[in-house]
Design an enzyme around this catalytic site. Structure first.
Site, short mmCIF file in Angstrom:
data_model
loop_
_atom_site.label_atom_id
_atom_site.label_comp_id
_atom_site.label_asym_id
_atom_site.label_seq_id
_atom_site.Cartn_x
_atom_site.Cartn_y
_atom_site.Cartn_z
N TRP A 4 0.84 -1.20 0.00
CA TRP A 4 0.00 0.00 0.00
C TRP A 4 0.86 1.24 0.00
O TRP A 4 2.03 1.21 0.35
CB TRP A 4 -1.03 0.00 1.14
CG TRP A 4 -0.53 -0.16 2.56
CD1 TRP A 4 0.72 -0.50 2.98
CD2 TRP A 4 -1.31 -0.01 3.74
NE1 TRP A 4 0.78 -0.56 4.34
CE2 TRP A 4 -0.45 -0.27 4.85
CE3 TRP A 4 -2.63 0.31 4.00
CZ2 TRP A 4 -0.90 -0.21 6.18
CZ3 TRP A 4 -3.06 0.38 5.33
CH2 TRP A 4 -2.21 0.12 6.39
N ASN A 5 0.25 2.33 -0.45
CA ASN A 5 0.94 3.60 -0.55
C ASN A 5 0.17 4.66 0.22
O ASN A 5 -1.00 4.45 0.58
CB ASN A 5 1.00 4.06 -2.01
CG ASN A 5 1.70 3.07 -2.90
OD1 ASN A 5 2.83 2.67 -2.63
ND2 ASN A 5 1.04 2.65 -3.97
N HIS A 7 -6.83 20.15 -6.96
CA HIS A 7 -6.94 20.44 -8.39
C HIS A 7 -5.71 19.94 -9.15
O HIS A 7 -5.09 20.67 -9.91
CB HIS A 7 -7.17 21.94 -8.60
CG HIS A 7 -8.44 22.40 -7.94
ND1 HIS A 7 -9.60 22.70 -8.63
CD2 HIS A 7 -8.75 22.56 -6.63
CE1 HIS A 7 -10.55 23.04 -7.77
NE2 HIS A 7 -10.07 22.96 -6.56
N HIS A 42 -9.47 16.34 -12.74
CA HIS A 42 -10.12 16.71 -11.48
C HIS A 42 -11.43 17.47 -11.67
O HIS A 42 -11.73 17.92 -12.76
CB HIS A 42 -9.16 17.50 -10.57
CG HIS A 42 -8.87 18.88 -11.07
ND1 HIS A 42 -7.83 19.16 -11.91
CD2 HIS A 42 -9.51 20.07 -10.84
CE1 HIS A 42 -7.83 20.46 -12.19
NE2 HIS A 42 -8.84 21.04 -11.55
N ASP A 95 -14.01 20.53 -10.32
CA ASP A 95 -14.10 21.85 -9.66
C ASP A 95 -15.52 22.03 -9.12
O ASP A 95 -16.49 21.96 -9.88
CB ASP A 95 -13.87 22.99 -10.66
CG ASP A 95 -12.43 23.11 -11.15
OD1 ASP A 95 -11.56 22.34 -10.72
OD2 ASP A 95 -12.20 24.00 -11.99
N HIS A 154 -15.12 26.59 -5.32
CA HIS A 154 -13.75 26.85 -5.80
C HIS A 154 -13.59 28.32 -6.17
O HIS A 154 -12.50 28.87 -6.05
CB HIS A 154 -13.46 25.95 -7.00
CG HIS A 154 -12.12 26.13 -7.62
ND1 HIS A 154 -10.96 26.25 -6.88
CD2 HIS A 154 -11.73 26.21 -8.93
CE1 HIS A 154 -9.93 26.39 -7.71
NE2 HIS A 154 -10.36 26.38 -8.95
N HIS A 163 -14.54 29.96 -14.87
CA HIS A 163 -14.69 29.71 -13.43
C HIS A 163 -15.73 30.65 -12.84
O HIS A 163 -16.60 30.24 -12.07
CB HIS A 163 -13.36 29.90 -12.70
CG HIS A 163 -12.39 28.77 -12.87
ND1 HIS A 163 -11.61 28.61 -13.99
CD2 HIS A 163 -12.07 27.74 -12.05
CE1 HIS A 163 -10.85 27.53 -13.85
NE2 HIS A 163 -11.11 26.98 -12.68
#
Ligand code: MN
Length: 258
Positions: free
Chosen positions: A62-63, A70, A74, A76, A80, A209
């Site tokens: 596992w990590n 973002h 991804h 938004d 945001h 945006h």
């Protein structure tokens, strides 16, 4: 199982429906947005190993990871942007999950972008698309196909010159029109952010945006494989992580397409 879901499962199994991954690999190499000083930049994706069937954990791998909200492909959320900061249910954890799923309207501007990396889709471009494919339906994801995601060299992908990045996007009035005249879920792009590279200089700055999030709409950035989708007829599912009060999140965006 109800007929409608049974038919869906059958169509997935027999190949009448196909699932397309619209998501780029999330790794430390994934290119991130570059903002000029004095603004804070998003960190790149970081990942480190906790154990890999070794003395740190004999039977498991596992990590852990660290990422900006973002970073990579991804989502938004309305919060945001300052224009969406006071809207109800404007964070990724509060958006009703139904709103992660919608029909895709894919607007192909690859030809225009080939000759002009700063190409902006206009309201006229939307109207032309609608004349050919029908009106953008309520609850749609409007996806701008530019083939920009095929730029595998990060420098070519960010495409920054002395005066900032030169990547395609939406004209300010186009974002305003989609946000206010069409009841869409949001827009998706293949570039590092949902605004064009030069959009810091637009009025208002970063208009996509500003208008999308001010109207409670969403954004999807860093999409790929839009060339595998029809102009209409596919359904996109893009569900962000349920980060408490999160403004966005890496997302595994997929499309179900005939
Ligand atoms: Mn973003």
């Amino acid at each position: 199982m109800p007929e409608i879901l049974l038919e869906f499962i059958k169509a997935m199994r027999d190949g009448r429906l196909r699932v397309v991954d619209l998501t780029a690999p999330l790794s430390p190499e994934a290119a991130v947005l570059r903002l000029p000083a004095p603004w804070t930049n998003t960190p790149k994706f970081k990942i480190w190993e906790l154990s890999r069937y070794d003395e740190r954990g004999p039977a498991w791998y596992w990590n852990a990871f660290e990422t900006g909200e973002h970073t990579g492909t991804h989502f938004d959320a309305p919060v945001h942007w300052i224009s969406g900061k006071d809207l109800p249910d404007n964070t990724v954890d509060r958006i009703p999950v139904k709103q992660f799923i919608g029909p895709a309207c894919v607007i192909d501007v690859t030809r225009e972008v080939q000759s002009n990396s700063d190409h902006l889709l206009t309201v006229e471009g939307i109207k032309n698309w609608e004349a050919a494919h029908g009106r953008i339906p309520a609850g749609a994801w409007v996806l701008l196909r530019t083939d920009w995601s095929k730029r595998t060299d990060p420098e070519q992908y960010i495409y920054e010159k002395e005066d900032g990045p030169h990547t395609p996007g939406w004209a300010a009035e186009c974002s305003q029109f989609l946000a206010r005249e069409r009841d869409i879920l949001g827009v998706g792009v293949e570039t590092v952010g949902t605004d064009a590279g030069q959009a810091a200089k637009f009025q208002p700055p970063f208009p996509n945006h500003y208008f999308m999030h001010g109207s409670g709409k969403f954004g999807l950035a860093g999409l790929c494989n839009l060339d595998q989708l029809p102009a209409t007829g596919a359904v996109v599912i893009a569900a962000p992580l349920k980060i408490t009060a999160g403004s966005g999140s890496p997302v595994r965006a997929i499309a179900i397409t005939p």
